[in-house]
Design a protein around this motif. Structure first.
Motif, short mmCIF file in Angstrom:
data_model
loop_
_atom_site.label_atom_id
_atom_site.label_comp_id
_atom_site.label_asym_id
_atom_site.label_seq_id
_atom_site.Cartn_x
_atom_site.Cartn_y
_atom_site.Cartn_z
N GLY A 163 0.79 -1.23 0.00
CA GLY A 163 0.00 0.00 0.00
C GLY A 163 0.82 1.28 0.00
O GLY A 163 0.26 2.37 0.07
N LEU A 164 2.16 1.16 -0.06
CA LEU A 164 3.03 2.33 -0.04
C LEU A 164 3.60 2.62 -1.42
O LEU A 164 3.84 1.70 -2.21
CB LEU A 164 4.19 2.12 0.94
CG LEU A 164 3.85 1.92 2.41
CD1 LEU A 164 5.14 1.73 3.20
CD2 LEU A 164 3.05 3.08 2.97
N ASP A 165 3.85 3.88 -1.69
CA ASP A 165 4.57 4.28 -2.89
C ASP A 165 6.04 4.40 -2.51
O ASP A 165 6.52 5.47 -2.12
CB ASP A 165 4.03 5.61 -3.41
CG ASP A 165 4.73 6.05 -4.70
OD1 ASP A 165 5.47 5.23 -5.27
OD2 ASP A 165 4.55 7.22 -5.10
N LEU A 166 6.76 3.28 -2.60
CA LEU A 166 8.13 3.23 -2.11
C LEU A 166 9.14 3.86 -3.05
O LEU A 166 10.20 4.30 -2.62
CB LEU A 166 8.53 1.77 -1.85
CG LEU A 166 7.76 1.02 -0.76
CD1 LEU A 166 8.18 -0.44 -0.76
CD2 LEU A 166 8.01 1.65 0.60
N GLY A 167 8.85 3.83 -4.34
CA GLY A 167 9.82 4.30 -5.31
C GLY A 167 10.85 3.26 -5.69
O GLY A 167 11.62 3.44 -6.64
N VAL A 168 10.90 2.14 -4.96
CA VAL A 168 11.78 1.01 -5.26
C VAL A 168 10.97 -0.28 -5.06
O VAL A 168 9.95 -0.29 -4.37
CB VAL A 168 13.02 0.98 -4.35
CG1 VAL A 168 13.92 2.17 -4.63
CG2 VAL A 168 12.63 0.94 -2.88
#
Length: 284
Positions: free
Chosen positions: A254-259
């Motif tokens: 659910g997170l926009d981690l970018g990786v």
């Protein structure tokens, strides 16, 4: 040597470079994955994974991991003398141990001066309200700045994957524990007793924390064997994997981690390359 900000255990220059960066300028505790400030993967029992996970769920998981470790040392709400947390980070686990487990005092030790500075800020009210009950001390897991038999309980939550010498850590645990004291360590290891170069190579390919040298691909048996060799008794290890990896991955989803690499922890667990353990031992 027991004074706050003790530095004799290990000079800052000896901090592994990845550890120095991640817990210094990168400030790992500030990233969304570790909301709540505990910097651990969480213990997700009792938290539904069927729907979206909230920040409150994440903080609850982090606190529950501490409770799982502290419960292995003694039930909540009973006086337990003096406790030491090795690798205390922001010190919120130390505060939980004081508030819920009624220790007479808790000492949080960390090798990184930036983390200790953050811990002092995060726990300013507790440090002021209860002088002497909470200490924050600089020191290394492999050479602790404390007297022999100084503590009734020693615990460490998700720090042992960074230790470079678990034999020295185990000897120090045995040294600073009083007779009859107990130790508990929660962290992730390669399953089994033997070093597995295949697992180390594959984990470095999958997970940046292993590739950078932040985490060490060490077999579980290295820690359990070291604790036994140091003279501790009743050394036991239990897998917490089913209560850690699926919940962590569901939260990461659910997170926009970018990786993408943090999502590979669950796959590595399912492939038998890595698991999360709680290891306990007693001082004779």
């Amino acid at each position: 040597m027991t004074a706050d900000d003790a530095t004799g255990a290990r000079p800052e220059g000896a901090i592994p470079s990845a550890v120095r960066t991640v817990y210094g300028p990168d400030d790992l505790g500030s990233v969304p994955v570790f909301r709540g400030g505990f910097i651990n993967f969480g213990y997700w029992d009792g938290i539904s994974l069927d729907g979206p996970l909230t920040v409150e769920d994440r903080v609850r998981s982090e606190r529950q991991l501490y409770r799982r470790v502290l419960d292995a040392l003694a039930p909540a709400g009973e006086g337990r003398g003096r406790a030491l947390e090795v690798g205390c980070g922001l010190g919120l686990g130390c505060a939980l141990a004081l508030e819920e487990y009624a220790y007479d005092s808790v000492t949080g030790m960390d090798i990184h001066p930036d983390q200790l500075a953050r811990a002092r800020r995060a726990n300013a009210a507790l440090l002021g309200a209860a002088p002497g009950r909470l200490r924050l001390v600089r020191g290394a897991a492999e050479r602790m700045p404390f007297e022999d038999g100084e503590f009734d309980r020693v615990y460490s939550v998700e720090a042992a994957q960074h230790f470079r010498d678990v034999d020295a850590f185990a000897r120090e645990c045995a040294r600073v524990l009083r007779p009859g004291g107990r130790a508990a360590v929660a962290s992730f290891f390669v399953p089994g007793d033997e070093t597995r170069p295949d697992a180390a190579r594959e984990l470095a390919l999958r997970l940046d924390s292993f590739a950078s040298g932040l985490d060490v691909a060490r077999p579980l048996g290295a820690l359990t064997g070291a604790l036994a060799a140091a003279g501790l008794a009743d050394v036991r290890a239990v897998s917490l994997g089913p209560s850690v990896w699926p919940g962590l991955d569901r939260y990461l989803e659910g997170l926009d981690l970018g990786v993408t690499w943090p999502r590979r922890f669950l796959r590595s667990y399912l492939d038998g390359l890595l698991d999360y353990y709680l290891v306990t031992a007693s001082a004779p």
